[in-house]
Design a protein around this motif. Structure first.
Motif: not given
Lengths: 368, 281
Positions: B259-264, B250, B244-248, B266-267, B241
């Motif tokens: 991690l949860i902050e990053e998810l919310f 912490f 690469k992945a965005t690394f969280v 993004r979406q 791809r």
């Protein structure tokens, strides 16, 4: 699958054989999708294939036809009518009482005869237990090529079907052609192709074809059908949220952490292949090329390194989150969000944090 | 009762590596095993033989080294092993493979007696097509029972078999006539350890080895690469791809929160969706 055509051709693989399509195959036109219908239900993979078939038919400037086989009555008529809402230009129906349950003998004859009569150039089937049982028999009867479990379908410049699938245990991809035989047959597993949008459309051309077989002709009898218990049914392939674990969890006991997070999220749980091979998790929970393909809105992979065999099963997810201690693990090449830490420690914390965020109390907070 | 079990020697896929530069398979030193799915077929066959008497013949098509897998099958208790090996078979796709195996099974039938059941595994771990079983059945005019989870009953006198076949959403209980072809589902039994006597016998056993001509192949153009309607045009590694992945990060807070902050972030719709999912709306 991200643009396999861009990848450089490798030294491996056979030399390209020349296309010399025999004269009698030149009449073979149009793209067909076998609509898998059992006990009144159409398997969603059939509609997914209609989406892929529509694209092929448009490129070839030919018709897309749905082929519905089953007992006479409402279910088969409805499946045929629905196929128009998923892009069919016409539908073939083979309806007969002996087709009430799937049996290889009768369904093979129904599909083989229809192909021989109406001559499609491409025939697609879902790679389900039914589809694989049927496709192998039909292809052998027709003496044509069949490419199993494709992950991408395309039409090349001279109009041949280019069917791409993982090979060598899922470590590489290969593109397979059936140059000089017709129809070109391929199976695709559920969820590999996106579900096309359903657009209300009136059924127009429906062609009925007679089976020409009576019950006495069929040796195999269905004694009974035992449906799976609801609790045993995993809806993994069609789940919106999936949490999965891999070898990084270290022990079968730690797999409970995956189930715990899945429960809080209302998600399905799954695993990578090694966990099935080790006997930690049952095979119906395996995600990947030889297990289930998933397309959830959120996929959380804990302690999964991300071999290609796993990658091809999860690439359709909207958001892939990877938890792994190795920052060089291949899963970070296709995950969207990564966190480099030990899943065994993160999972319980994540479960608790989600529980707090998603509690009814916090819902009030969002509503206000 | 005569039972033929088709097996395949496959590379242990867990140990296959891809050359990082040329993208080709590095086969050197990869150990070979009997396709694990075939062992469920072999054990099912051995159980029927133990119950009804008779013989189990194992058959494989492959290079001369596939003899190793046949000897292994003999140590589990198979009575006879047949190796189909010829350069004409090289490069076969599933259609050409079923032509060769069906021809060999006819020869086995003529030489050692007609089989009552032909078993295969549900698929191989290297090809994963699940096409060869149904293909053999069609070529031999045998009835087929695929994805069999359990053989309920075999009646050699009445020439019938009753089995439970895995299908979508449930199990079909089917009854059909012998001879037939059965593909066994995984985890339906466990391969036996094999008796010491079988191990000794396996070491000394003569493996029946047939070329295409020996097996009675009349049309060599139906074998191998020549007899294969499909051709592999290209083998390649999937392209990575673009990003690469965005690394969280912490460093300053609990990783779960980060991690949860990053998810919310993004979406934004995800939180509401998770709430409805978690509460079963």
């Amino acid at each position: 699958m991200s643009e396999p055509t861009k990848a450089p051709p490798a030294a491996a693989g056979r030399a390209a054989t020349k296309k010399e399509l025999p004269e009698h195959f030149k009449a073979y036109k149009h793209v067909w999708v076998f609509i898998e219908q059992e006990r009144g239900q159409v398997h969603p993979v059939s509609w997914e294939l209609m989406g892929a078939g529509r694209q092929l038919a448009d490129k070839l400037k030919v018709d897309l036809a749905a082929v519905v086989i089953g007992p006479p009555g409402e279910a088969v008529q409805h499946a045929a009518a629905e196929s128009f809402c998923y892009g069919a230009d016409l539908a073939y129906i083979v309806a007969d009482e002996v087709l009430a349950d799937y049996r290889n003998e009768a369904y093979t004859k129904a599909l083989t005869d229809t192909v021989n009569t109406f001559k499609p150039e491409i025939l697609l089937l879902g790679a389900t237990t039914l589809g694989r049982d049927l496709a192998g028999s039909v292809a052998t009867t027709l003496l044509t090529g069949l490419t199993a479990d494709c992950t991408a379908l395309d039409v090349d410049a001279d109009g041949s079907l280019a069917a791409t699938r993982p090979t060598f245990g899922g470590s590489l991809l290969c593109t397979i052609y059936t140059l000089n035989y017709r129809p070109q047959m391929a199976t695709v597993r559920p969820r590999v192709m996106p579900m096309p949008e359903r657009i209300e459309k009136r059924a127009t051309r429906i062609i009925e074809h007679k089976l020409g077989m009576v019950e006495e002709d069929i040796v195999t009898k269905v004694l009974s059908f035992i449906p799976d218990r609801d609790s045993a049914k995993s809806n993994l392939a069609y789940a919106d949220i999936v949490v999965a674990g891999g070898l990084g969890l270290g022990s079968p006991e730690n797999f409970q952490l995956v189930k715990g997070l899945a429960a809080v999220l209302g998600a399905e749980f799954g695993c990578s292949r090694p966990l099935v091979q080790k006997g930690w998790v049952t095979s119906d929970r395996q995600i990947g090329q030889t297990g289930k393909t998933i397309r959830p809105k959120l996929y959380i992979a804990a302690g999964i390194s991300g071999a290609i065999q796993h990658r091809v099963g999860v690439e359709g997810a909207d958001l892939i989150v990877a938890i792994n201690t190795d920052k060089n693990a291949p899963i970070f090449d296709f995950a969207h969000v990564g966190i480099v830490t030990d899943a065994i420690r993160l999972l319980p914390a994540l479960t608790e944090a989600f529980r707090a965020r998603l509690s009814p109390h916090s819902r009030d907070r969002i509503a206000s | 009762m005569h039972i033929v079990v088709c097996i395949k020697q496959v590379p242990d896929s867990a140990q296959i590596r891809v050359h990082p530069v040329t993208n080709t398979i590095m086969r050197q030193g990869v150990p070979t095993i009997i396709n694990p799915y075939d062992l469920f077929a072999l054990e099912a066959a051995l159980q029927l033989r133990d119950k009804f008497g008779g013989e189990v013949t194992v058959l494989t098509m492959g290079p001369p080294s596939a003899e190793d897998s046949l000897r292994r099958a003999l140590t589990y208790g198979a009575d006879r092993a047949v190796l189909l090996t010829d350069r004409f078979f090289a490069g076969a796709d599933t259609l050409a493979t079923t032509y060769a195996l069906a021809t060999a099974i006819r020869k086995i039938s003529d030489t050692f007696g007609a089989p009552d059941i032909v078993f295969t595994g549900k698929q191989t771990i290297d090809g994963d097509t699940a096409q060869v079983g149904p293909g053999i059945a069609k070529r031999l005019g045998l009835l087929q029972l695929t994805y069999v989870a359990k053989i309920n009953e075999v009646d050699p006198a009445a020439r019938t078999i009753e089995a439970e076949r895995r299908s979508e959403g449930g199990v079909q209980v089917l009854k059909t006539k012998l001879p037939c072809l059965v593909t066994m589902l995984e985890a339906t039994n466990e391969i036996r350890r094999g008796a010491m006597a079988d191990a000794l016998r396996a070491a000394r056993a003569q493996i029946v080895t047939w070329s295409a001509k020996d097996a009675g192949v009349e049309d060599i153009s139906k074998c191998g690469l020549k007899g294969s309607p499909t051709i592999v045009k290209r083998v390649f590694a999937p392209s990575p791809r673009a990003e690469k992945a965005t690394f969280v990060d912490f460093a300053n807070r609990p990783p779960a929160e980060a991690l949860i902050e990053e998810l919310f972030k993004r979406q934004p719709k995800l939180e509401a969706e998770l709430i409805s999912s978690a509460h079963g709306f």
